[in-house]
Write a protein that holds these residues in place. Structure first.
Motif, PDB file in Angstrom:
ATOM      1  N   ASP A  45      -7.900  -5.971 -40.579  1.00  0.00           N
ATOM      2  CA  ASP A  45      -6.983  -5.329 -39.631  1.00  0.00           C
ATOM      3  C   ASP A  45      -7.768  -4.657 -38.511  1.00  0.00           C
ATOM      4  O   ASP A  45      -7.422  -4.794 -37.330  1.00  0.00           O
ATOM      5  CB  ASP A  45      -6.129  -4.270 -40.331  1.00  0.00           C
ATOM      6  N   LEU A  46      -8.820  -3.938 -38.896  1.00  0.00           N
ATOM      7  CA  LEU A  46      -9.633  -3.240 -37.892  1.00  0.00           C
ATOM      8  C   LEU A  46     -10.234  -4.229 -36.903  1.00  0.00           C
ATOM      9  O   LEU A  46     -10.221  -3.984 -35.690  1.00  0.00           O
ATOM     10  CB  LEU A  46     -10.742  -2.438 -38.578  1.00  0.00           C
ATOM     11  N   ALA A  47     -10.756  -5.346 -37.391  1.00  0.00           N
ATOM     12  CA  ALA A  47     -11.342  -6.347 -36.501  1.00  0.00           C
ATOM     13  C   ALA A  47     -10.295  -6.885 -35.531  1.00  0.00           C
ATOM     14  O   ALA A  47     -10.547  -7.001 -34.319  1.00  0.00           O
ATOM     15  CB  ALA A  47     -11.941  -7.484 -37.324  1.00  0.00           C
ATOM     16  N   TRP A 103     -18.033   1.263 -37.858  1.00  0.00           N
ATOM     17  CA  TRP A 103     -18.949   1.015 -36.747  1.00  0.00           C
ATOM     18  C   TRP A 103     -19.360  -0.455 -36.694  1.00  0.00           C
ATOM     19  O   TRP A 103     -19.378  -1.074 -35.620  1.00  0.00           O
ATOM     20  CB  TRP A 103     -20.193   1.902 -36.875  1.00  0.00           C
ATOM     21  N   ALA A 104     -19.680  -1.032 -37.833  1.00  0.00           N
ATOM     22  CA  ALA A 104     -20.102  -2.430 -37.847  1.00  0.00           C
ATOM     23  C   ALA A 104     -19.010  -3.343 -37.304  1.00  0.00           C
ATOM     24  O   ALA A 104     -19.271  -4.243 -36.485  1.00  0.00           O
ATOM     25  CB  ALA A 104     -20.478  -2.853 -39.267  1.00  0.00           C
ATOM     26  N   THR A 105     -17.782  -3.117 -37.720  1.00  0.00           N
ATOM     27  CA  THR A 105     -16.685  -4.001 -37.322  1.00  0.00           C
ATOM     28  C   THR A 105     -16.326  -3.827 -35.854  1.00  0.00           C
ATOM     29  O   THR A 105     -16.082  -4.810 -35.140  1.00  0.00           O
ATOM     30  CB  THR A 105     -15.456  -3.740 -38.212  1.00  0.00           C
ATOM     31  N   THR A 106     -16.280  -2.593 -35.379  1.00  0.00           N
ATOM     32  CA  THR A 106     -15.924  -2.397 -33.964  1.00  0.00           C
ATOM     33  C   THR A 106     -17.018  -2.931 -33.043  1.00  0.00           C
ATOM     34  O   THR A 106     -16.728  -3.531 -32.004  1.00  0.00           O
ATOM     35  CB  THR A 106     -15.648  -0.912 -33.664  1.00  0.00           C
ATOM     36  N   LEU A 107     -18.277  -2.744 -33.423  1.00  0.00           N
ATOM     37  CA  LEU A 107     -19.374  -3.232 -32.581  1.00  0.00           C
ATOM     38  C   LEU A 107     -19.358  -4.751 -32.435  1.00  0.00           C
ATOM     39  O   LEU A 107     -19.768  -5.295 -31.411  1.00  0.00           O
ATOM     40  CB  LEU A 107     -20.714  -2.776 -33.156  1.00  0.00           C
ATOM     41  N   LYS A 108     -18.869  -5.439 -33.435  1.00  0.00           N
ATOM     42  CA  LYS A 108     -18.825  -6.900 -33.396  1.00  0.00           C
ATOM     43  C   LYS A 108     -17.672  -7.428 -32.539  1.00  0.00           C
ATOM     44  O   LYS A 108     -17.674  -8.607 -32.168  1.00  0.00           O
ATOM     45  CB  LYS A 108     -18.664  -7.472 -34.803  1.00  0.00           C
ATOM     46  N   ASN A 109     -16.701  -6.573 -32.231  1.00  0.00           N
ATOM     47  CA  ASN A 109     -15.447  -7.090 -31.677  1.00  0.00           C
ATOM     48  C   ASN A 109     -15.021  -6.499 -30.337  1.00  0.00           C
ATOM     49  O   ASN A 109     -13.889  -6.707 -29.905  1.00  0.00           O
ATOM     50  CB  ASN A 109     -14.326  -6.887 -32.701  1.00  0.00           C
ATOM     51  N   THR A 110     -15.914  -5.765 -29.671  1.00  0.00           N
ATOM     52  CA  THR A 110     -15.574  -5.257 -28.339  1.00  0.00           C
ATOM     53  C   THR A 110     -16.834  -5.067 -27.514  1.00  0.00           C
ATOM     54  O   THR A 110     -17.920  -4.843 -28.065  1.00  0.00           O
ATOM     55  CB  THR A 110     -14.806  -3.919 -28.428  1.00  0.00           C
ATOM     56  N   THR A 111     -16.682  -5.156 -26.199  1.00  0.00           N
ATOM     57  CA  THR A 111     -17.775  -4.807 -25.283  1.00  0.00           C
ATOM     58  C   THR A 111     -17.447  -3.537 -24.508  1.00  0.00           C
ATOM     59  O   THR A 111     -18.162  -3.172 -23.581  1.00  0.00           O
ATOM     60  CB  THR A 111     -18.062  -5.954 -24.299  1.00  0.00           C
TER      61      THR A 111
END
Length: 472
Positions: free
Chosen positions: A117-119, A153-161
């Motif tokens: 969901d977060l991703a 942090w890991a998931t958000t960093l992978k999915n936004t600039t």
């Protein structure tokens, strides 16, 4: 000029600030952190029993001289096109963090939030133009609880600039978040040049803060990672029931955090915010969308602006459980007044910031576009006065076919993407959809699109390894 909204006069702002200084000097703040206490005592503070620190006015004034002002602060995006500056007032949405539930976009059932969901939510926020700051709208509940922040942090960093704000549980979390972000940009040196993350620091009203939050604040200050400083006072429970008393107490708690930060590293950037809020005395529930919440957001914005600091305030955290008429009213009431005072507005959560509904992201993005239009400057110049066009049209004429209209209508008139403005017949022909159905259709299309990979598989694996090592 740009529109302004005020609940406090300049004289009242000054009086509230002076009252906050008295609170710090006469009551103090409980700051249970050995290094922080040593720094404060060395700088001239009085340490009393149970780690309570009485901070003199001169220490506050010194901190306010070194903390970066609005023009000197940038919330960097991983992609520079998403950089946010504060030289003017151009409000935009930010992702609030740490909701624990979602409404499933397919079954419409409320359930615990997952990492998937977060991703998905992060990818949606990355695509919506009126969301300036991304972040962990939800905290995954299926991962080890002590390491929620690491997974987030890991998931958000992978999915936004875009710039990302997240929770920071102690100094280790700050360091690991910085490591993950460094991987995303190709090295620590590049990250330190443009730190594109920021972290929450929440006080513990009344007159305190926990050790882990202080630890995180001090580590962020060392890295010059922007700290989002917030006091979440509750009228009549953890602060006085009066608006003025709560504003003074909340302002004092934020000032204490600024003092600590600037003692650790003068010039460390701060973002001024506050979750000061009301309570429903009938039910005992906190209200994140009562009229008092809106008043507090404007008043606290004024206090932060008086210090020339960037302002971030919660605004679209509705008490409504679903995206209904109540949610619409709460969005309009609190969102509009906050949008006229704050730079960034935490949003996109329901049920007192516990629940995220996927279509709500699209709805809030649309509402923010309207709020931004209302907050825009009204220009008065030769072009906007349109005297020559008026002469050409004359009495009884029509402005629709005029070149001036064609050249200016896109800028002057807001054109919504979701809100219904057609006549009844056309709307009925399309199935008579309400605003929820329109938002739901758009978000389902976004969810079903193939995700775009923003990092290499190697970088993603390296980020995941930092999360795994934190648990060992």
């Amino acid at each position: 000029m740009k529109p302004q909204i005020k609940f406090l006069s300049d004289e009242e702002i000054g009086r509230l600030h002076e009252h906050a200084l008295k609170i710090l000097q006469e009551i103090g703040m409980r700051l249970p952190h050995k290094e922080a206490l040593e720094l404060l005592e060395k700088a001239g503070a009085e340490i009393t029993d149970d780690s309570v620190v009485k901070i003199p006015e001169h220490m506050v004034n010194t901190a306010l001289k070194t903390v970066p002002k609005r023009k000197d602060v940038t919330l960097y995006g991983r992609d520079p096109k998403h950089d946010i500056t504060f030289t003017g007032h151009n409000p935009s949405l930010t992702c609030m963090t740490m909701a624990v539930n979602v409404i499933d976009p397919y079954t419409r059932e409320k359930r615990l939030a997952t990492n998937d969901d977060l991703a998905a939510l992060t990818r949606i926020a990355d695509q919506l133009e009126n969301i300036g700051v991304n972040g962990g709208l939800v905290t995954p509940q299926e991962v080890p609880g002590d390491y929620n922040d690491w997974y987030t942090w890991a998931t958000t960093l992978k999915n936004t600039t875009k710039h990302i704000t997240g929770g920071m549980f102690g100094a280790r979390c700050v360091r690991d978040a910085a490591k993950m972000a460094s991987v995303a940009v190709g090295g620590e040196d590049r990250f330190r040049e443009r730190p594109f993350i920021s972290g929450w620091v929440l006080t513990l009203p009344p007159f305190g803060i926990d050790t882990e939050s202080l630890d995180a604040l001090m580590e962020m200050s060392r890295w010059k990672i922007p700290a989002i400083i917030s006091s979440g006072s509750i009228l009549g429970t953890s602060s006085p029931v009066t608006i003025a008393g709560t504003v003074a107490q909340t302002h004092a708690e934020i000032l204490a955090c600024i003092v600590v930060s600037q003692l650790v590293n003068p010039g460390a950037p701060m973002i001024y915010t506050s979750f000061a809020r009301g309570v429903d005395m009938k039910s005992g529930n906190i209200s994140m969308a009562c009229p008092e919440f809106g008043i507090l957001k404007v008043a606290m914005s004024q206090m932060g602006r008086s210090l020339d600091l960037p302002i971030r305030m919660p605004a679209l955290l509705r008490d409504a459980k679903v995206l209904d008429a109540q949610a619409g009213f709460e969005t309009g009431m609190v969102g509009t007044v906050t949008g006229l005072a704050a730079d960034l507005m935490d949003s996109m959560q329901l049920d007192m910031d516990l629940v995220v509904d996927f279509p709500d992201l699209v709805f809030c993005n649309e509402c923010m576009a309207g709020i931004k239009r209302m907050a825009a400057e009204v220009e008065v110049n030769d072009n906007t006065l349109a005297l020559e066009t008026m002469k050409a049209v004359g009495p009884g004429g029509n402005f629709l076919a005029q070149t001036h209209t064609f050249q200016n209508f896109r800028k002057e008139l807001w054109h919504p993407e979701l809100l219904e403005r057609r006549n009844w017949g056309l709307w009925e022909k399309d199935g008579s959809p309400d605003i929820f159905k329109v938002a739901e259709k758009k978000v389902l299309e976004m969810l079903e699109a193939e995700p775009v990979k923003l990092l290499s598989p190697e970088a993603e694996a390296e980020i995941d390894d930092i999360v795994i090592k934190a648990q060992s």
